[in-house]
Design a protein around this motif. Structure first.
Motif, PDB file in Angstrom:
ATOM      1  N   GLN A  51     -12.723 -16.240  -2.139  1.00 68.32           N
ATOM      2  CA  GLN A  51     -13.904 -15.436  -2.429  1.00 68.32           C
ATOM      3  C   GLN A  51     -13.670 -13.990  -1.984  1.00 68.32           C
ATOM      4  OE1 GLN A  51     -17.095 -17.508  -0.411  1.00 68.32           O
ATOM      5  NE2 GLN A  51     -17.501 -18.776  -2.206  1.00 68.32           N
ATOM      6  N   PRO A  52     -12.963 -13.218  -2.779  1.00 70.03           N
ATOM      7  CA  PRO A  52     -12.726 -11.820  -2.401  1.00 70.03           C
ATOM      8  C   PRO A  52     -14.033 -11.034  -2.416  1.00 70.03           C
ATOM      9  CG  PRO A  52     -12.045 -12.218  -4.663  1.00 70.03           C
ATOM     10  CD  PRO A  52     -12.365 -13.553  -4.084  1.00 70.03           C
ATOM     11  N   PRO A  53     -14.152 -10.026  -1.562  1.00 68.12           N
ATOM     12  CA  PRO A  53     -15.368  -9.211  -1.548  1.00 68.12           C
ATOM     13  C   PRO A  53     -15.621  -8.557  -2.897  1.00 68.12           C
ATOM     14  CG  PRO A  53     -13.924  -8.702   0.308  1.00 68.12           C
ATOM     15  CD  PRO A  53     -13.151  -9.580  -0.611  1.00 68.12           C
ATOM     16  N   GLN A  54     -16.889  -8.329  -3.175  1.00 70.42           N
ATOM     17  CA  GLN A  54     -17.215  -7.612  -4.404  1.00 70.42           C
ATOM     18  C   GLN A  54     -16.661  -6.194  -4.318  1.00 70.42           C
ATOM     19  OE1 GLN A  54     -21.442  -7.785  -4.991  1.00 70.42           O
ATOM     20  NE2 GLN A  54     -21.395  -9.909  -5.694  1.00 70.42           N
ATOM     21  N   ASN A  55     -16.292  -5.679  -5.480  1.00 70.59           N
ATOM     22  CA  ASN A  55     -15.735  -4.328  -5.586  1.00 70.59           C
ATOM     23  C   ASN A  55     -14.436  -4.166  -4.779  1.00 70.59           C
ATOM     24  OD1 ASN A  55     -17.994  -3.535  -7.170  1.00 70.59           O
ATOM     25  ND2 ASN A  55     -19.164  -3.175  -5.282  1.00 70.59           N
ATOM     26  N   ALA A  56     -13.720  -5.267  -4.606  1.00 69.30           N
ATOM     27  CA  ALA A  56     -12.439  -5.177  -3.903  1.00 69.30           C
ATOM     28  C   ALA A  56     -11.465  -4.328  -4.724  1.00 69.30           C
ATOM     29  CB  ALA A  56     -11.856  -6.570  -3.703  1.00 69.30           C
ATOM     30  N   PRO A  57     -10.700  -3.481  -4.062  1.00 62.50           N
ATOM     31  CA  PRO A  57      -9.762  -2.631  -4.810  1.00 62.50           C
ATOM     32  C   PRO A  57      -8.681  -3.475  -5.475  1.00 62.50           C
ATOM     33  CG  PRO A  57      -9.317  -2.516  -2.462  1.00 62.50           C
ATOM     34  CD  PRO A  57     -10.592  -3.289  -2.605  1.00 62.50           C
ATOM     35  N   PRO A  58      -8.117  -3.010  -6.571  1.00 64.35           N
ATOM     36  CA  PRO A  58      -7.063  -3.779  -7.252  1.00 64.35           C
ATOM     37  C   PRO A  58      -5.794  -3.832  -6.403  1.00 64.35           C
ATOM     38  CG  PRO A  58      -7.244  -1.591  -8.202  1.00 64.35           C
ATOM     39  CD  PRO A  58      -8.394  -1.726  -7.233  1.00 64.35           C
ATOM     40  N   ILE A  59      -4.969  -4.815  -6.704  1.00 71.24           N
ATOM     41  CA  ILE A  59      -3.691  -4.939  -5.997  1.00 71.24           C
ATOM     42  C   ILE A  59      -2.776  -3.778  -6.395  1.00 71.24           C
ATOM     43  CG2 ILE A  59      -1.624  -6.356  -5.734  1.00 71.24           C
ATOM     44  CD1 ILE A  59      -3.351  -8.808  -6.236  1.00 71.24           C
ATOM     45  N   LEU A  60      -2.252  -3.098  -5.407  1.00 69.08           N
ATOM     46  CA  LEU A  60      -1.270  -2.051  -5.653  1.00 69.08           C
ATOM     47  C   LEU A  60       0.118  -2.589  -5.334  1.00 69.08           C
ATOM     48  CD1 LEU A  60      -2.972   1.149  -4.160  1.00 69.08           C
ATOM     49  CD2 LEU A  60      -2.884   0.399  -6.545  1.00 69.08           C
ATOM     50  N   ARG A  61       1.030  -2.413  -6.253  1.00 69.14           N
ATOM     51  CA  ARG A  61       2.389  -2.926  -6.042  1.00 69.14           C
ATOM     52  C   ARG A  61       3.077  -2.108  -4.957  1.00 69.14           C
ATOM     53  NH1 ARG A  61       5.965  -6.111  -8.758  1.00 69.14           N
ATOM     54  NH2 ARG A  61       8.174  -5.642  -8.441  1.00 69.14           N
ATOM     55  N   LEU A  62       3.588  -2.780  -3.944  1.00 69.42           N
ATOM     56  CA  LEU A  62       4.289  -2.136  -2.842  1.00 69.42           C
ATOM     57  C   LEU A  62       5.553  -2.919  -2.548  1.00 69.42           C
ATOM     58  CD1 LEU A  62       4.334  -0.040  -0.510  1.00 69.42           C
ATOM     59  CD2 LEU A  62       3.135  -1.743   0.877  1.00 69.42           C
ATOM     60  N   THR A  63       6.698  -2.271  -2.666  1.00 70.76           N
ATOM     61  CA  THR A  63       7.970  -2.938  -2.382  1.00 70.76           C
ATOM     62  C   THR A  63       8.696  -2.199  -1.271  1.00 70.76           C
ATOM     63  OG1 THR A  63       9.082  -1.646  -4.100  1.00 70.76           O
ATOM     64  CG2 THR A  63       8.217  -3.791  -4.740  1.00 70.76           C
ATOM     65  N   ILE A 314       9.960 -10.919   1.558  1.00 71.43           N
ATOM     66  CA  ILE A 314       9.505  -9.798   2.391  1.00 71.43           C
ATOM     67  C   ILE A 314       8.591  -8.882   1.592  1.00 71.43           C
ATOM     68  CG2 ILE A 314      10.274  -7.719   3.595  1.00 71.43           C
ATOM     69  CD1 ILE A 314      12.768  -9.280   4.422  1.00 71.43           C
ATOM     70  N   ASP A 315       8.965  -8.587   0.337  1.00 64.43           N
ATOM     71  CA  ASP A 315       8.105  -7.751  -0.506  1.00 64.43           C
ATOM     72  C   ASP A 315       6.739  -8.400  -0.712  1.00 64.43           C
ATOM     73  OD1 ASP A 315       9.994  -5.815  -0.717  1.00 64.43           O
ATOM     74  OD2 ASP A 315      10.612  -6.291  -2.768  1.00 64.43           O
ATOM     75  N   ILE A 317       5.200 -10.562   1.291  1.00 62.73           N
ATOM     76  CA  ILE A 317       4.437 -10.530   2.549  1.00 62.73           C
ATOM     77  C   ILE A 317       3.885  -9.131   2.815  1.00 62.73           C
ATOM     78  CG2 ILE A 317       4.658 -10.738   5.059  1.00 62.73           C
ATOM     79  CD1 ILE A 317       6.734 -12.973   4.524  1.00 62.73           C
ATOM     80  N   VAL A 318       4.737  -8.119   2.664  1.00 61.73           N
ATOM     81  CA  VAL A 318       4.282  -6.745   2.902  1.00 61.73           C
ATOM     82  C   VAL A 318       3.181  -6.368   1.919  1.00 61.73           C
ATOM     83  CG1 VAL A 318       4.984  -4.318   2.799  1.00 61.73           C
ATOM     84  CG2 VAL A 318       6.440  -5.993   3.955  1.00 61.73           C
ATOM     85  N   ASN A 319       3.347  -6.768   0.671  1.00 58.31           N
ATOM     86  CA  ASN A 319       2.342  -6.444  -0.336  1.00 58.31           C
ATOM     87  C   ASN A 319       1.031  -7.183  -0.061  1.00 58.31           C
ATOM     88  OD1 ASN A 319       2.766  -4.824  -3.058  1.00 58.31           O
ATOM     89  ND2 ASN A 319       1.205  -6.368  -3.435  1.00 58.31           N
ATOM     90  N   GLN A 320       1.141  -8.439   0.420  1.00 56.31           N
ATOM     91  CA  GLN A 320      -0.067  -9.192   0.750  1.00 56.31           C
ATOM     92  C   GLN A 320      -0.799  -8.561   1.935  1.00 56.31           C
ATOM     93  OE1 GLN A 320      -1.263 -12.381  -0.928  1.00 56.31           O
ATOM     94  NE2 GLN A 320      -2.922 -11.165  -0.044  1.00 56.31           N
ATOM     95  N   LEU A 321      -0.060  -8.131   2.945  1.00 61.10           N
ATOM     96  CA  LEU A 321      -0.679  -7.464   4.085  1.00 61.10           C
ATOM     97  C   LEU A 321      -1.371  -6.185   3.655  1.00 61.10           C
ATOM     98  CD1 LEU A 321       2.126  -7.913   6.781  1.00 61.10           C
ATOM     99  CD2 LEU A 321      -0.117  -9.034   6.731  1.00 61.10           C
ATOM    100  N   ASN A 322      -0.710  -5.420   2.813  1.00 63.62           N
ATOM    101  CA  ASN A 322      -1.322  -4.180   2.333  1.00 63.62           C
ATOM    102  C   ASN A 322      -2.572  -4.460   1.507  1.00 63.62           C
ATOM    103  OD1 ASN A 322      -1.184  -1.211   1.763  1.00 63.62           O
ATOM    104  ND2 ASN A 322      -0.889  -1.932  -0.329  1.00 63.62           N
ATOM    105  N   THR A 323      -2.501  -5.527   0.669  1.00 64.90           N
ATOM    106  CA  THR A 323      -3.663  -5.890  -0.150  1.00 64.90           C
ATOM    107  C   THR A 323      -4.839  -6.314   0.735  1.00 64.90           C
ATOM    108  OG1 THR A 323      -2.260  -6.561  -2.005  1.00 64.90           O
ATOM    109  CG2 THR A 323      -4.497  -7.457  -1.938  1.00 64.90           C
ATOM    110  N   ASN A 324      -4.549  -7.168   1.729  1.00 66.87           N
ATOM    111  CA  ASN A 324      -5.614  -7.610   2.633  1.00 66.87           C
ATOM    112  C   ASN A 324      -6.203  -6.429   3.402  1.00 66.87           C
ATOM    113  OD1 ASN A 324      -5.130 -10.192   1.784  1.00 66.87           O
ATOM    114  ND2 ASN A 324      -3.963 -10.800   3.603  1.00 66.87           N
TER     115      ASN A 324
END
Length: 333
Positions: A51-63, A314-315, A317-324
Motif C-alpha cells: 500500500q504505497p502512499p498516495q501521490n508517491a513519487p515515481p521510481i527513479l532509475r539509480l545505478t 547492488i543496483d 538494493i540501492v535503487n530500492q533504498l532511494n525509492t523508499n
C-alpha cells in the motif's frame, strides 16, 4: 566453399546466416554485458510495498556504475600502444643499423598511418575486456596510390623534371607527391566491433573464414557502394529510405574478401571480389578469458561476467533504498 575458395554472394549470405545462428547465445551474453556497462541492466524495485502512499513519487532509475568502473579501470591498466622491434638477421653492424635506424622507424610509422578510421587498439582492447575479445583487420590497399589525383601529381612532377624547371619548383612538386603518399598510406588497419564479427575458429588455420554483419539503411548502402549494389526492386526508386535497413556482409577467408548486400531473395556483391593475397585472414581476433567447452557455443567471457549478478543486486538494493527514501520522507507518521 572453404578457406581457399572464391566465395559467391549466395554462399556469403548463407554462411553469414549460419554463423549468426551458431553464435546466438554469445550475442545474447554480449548484450547483457554491454547493458551492464551502459547502466541499462535489469533491476528489481517495487514502489512502497503493498500500500504505497498516495501521490508517491515515481521510481527513479539509480545505478551504481560498478560494472563500468571495473571495466574502465581494467582498460586503463592494459591499454597501451605497442612498439614494433625488428631483429637484425645477423650481428653485422650494417644489419643492426638498418634494423634499428630504417626498418623499425618505417614499420612503426606505417602502423600509425594505416589507421584512417580512428585509433584501432584502444577500441579493440576495450572490447577485449568488456566482451572477452577484440577485433580488427589489416590488409594492403595498393589502390590508394593508384588514384587519378595521385597520377596527376606524379605527371606534373615528371613534366617539371623533363622541362628542366628550377630545383625549388621540382622540390615543391615532389613534396606534394610525398605528402599524398603519407596521407594515403596503402595499408589499412581498422577497428571492427566485436559484436559484428562472426569467425570460424580453428586450431589448424586460426581463422579460416570470418564474416562481419552490419545493418545499414538503404540510403547508406547507396552512399557507400552505389545504387547498383541494391536488389533490382530498388533500382527504379527515387530517394531511398534512411530508416529501412538491410544486412551487409563482409566475408573474408585466407585469400579473398567479398562484400555482399544480404537480401534474402537476391544477395548481391556490393564490390568486386578482392584477392588480398595475404595467405591468412585479414580479420584478427584477440582473445581474453574463454569459457570451457559448452553446448551453447559461448566462447568469450567478459571481465565482469562473474560479478554480473552481484552488480545487478547492488543496483536493485540501492535503487530500492532511494525509492523508499523518496516515497516516505514526506509521508505522515
Amino acid at each position: 566453399m572453404a578457406y581457399n575458395s572464391i566465395p559467391t554472394p549466395q554462399y556469403v549470405h548463407d554462411f553469414a546466416r549460419a554463423q549468426k545462428d551458431f553464435y546466438s547465445a554469445q550475442s545474447t551474453l554480449d548484450k547483457l554485458m554491454s547493458d551492464l556497462y551502459m547502466k541499462k541492466n535489469y533491476m528489481d524495485v517495487v514502489l512502497g510495498g503493498d500500500q504505497p502512499p498516495q501521490n508517491a513519487p515515481p521510481i527513479l532509475r539509480l545505478t551504481t556504475g560498478l560494472a563500468g568502473l571495473a571495466i574502465d579501470q581494467d582498460f586503463a591498466l592494459v591499454n597501451s600502444f605497442p612498439y614494433l622491434h625488428i631483429n637484425a638477421p645477423s650481428n653485422d653492424v650494417r644489419d643492426q643499423d638498418k634494423a634499428d635506424g630504417v626498418m623499425e622507424p618505417f614499420f612503426n610509422e606505417a602502423l600509425l598511418r594505416s589507421q584512417h578510421g580512428g585509433k584501432v587498439l584502444p577500441r579493440s582492447i576495450f572490447d577485449l575486456r568488456l566482451l572477452g575479445r577484440g577485433c580488427f583487420d589489416l590488409y594492403p590497399l595498393p589502390q590508394a596510390w593508384g588514384t587519378d589525383e595521385y597520377r596527376e601529381f606524379v605527371k606534373e612532377w615528371d613534366e617539371l623534371v623533363a622541362s628542366g624547371a628550377d630545383e625549388d619548383t621540382i622540390k615543391d612538386a615532389a613534396d606534394l607527391v610525398q605528402a599524398y603518399r603519407l596521407d594515403n598510406f596503402p595499408l589499412r588497419w581498422r577497428y571492427l566491433p566485436a559484436v559484428n564479427v562472426f569467425p570460424v575458429m580453428s586450431s589448424e588455420r586460426r581463422i579460416p573464414e570470418a564474416v562481419q554483419i552490419y545493418e545499414m539503411s538503404l540510403a547508406a548502402i547507396e552512399a557507400e557502394y552505389g545504387r547498383e549494389a541494391l536488389p533490382d526492386r530498388w533500382q527504379a526508386e527515387g530517394t531511398l529510405s534512411s530508416t529501412q535497413t538491410m544486412p551487409v556482409y563482409v566475408y573474408s577467408n585466407l585469400f579473398y574478401q567479398l562484400v555482399v548486400v544480404g537480401d534474402d531473395n537476391e544477395p548481391r556483391a556490393a564490390r568486386p571480389l578482392y584477392e588480398h593475397k595475404l595467405g591468412m585472414n585479414p580479420v584478427v581476433v584477440m582473445e581474453a578469458e574463454l569459457f570451457p567447452a559448452n553446448d551453447l557455443n559461448i566462447r568469450w567471457k567478459s571481465a565482469i561476467y562473474h560479478v554480473r549478478d552481484m552488480c545487478e543486486a547492488i543496483d536493485s538494493i540501492v535503487n530500492q533504498l532511494n525509492t523508499n527514501f523518496r516515497t516516505y520522507t514526506m509521508a505522515p507518521l
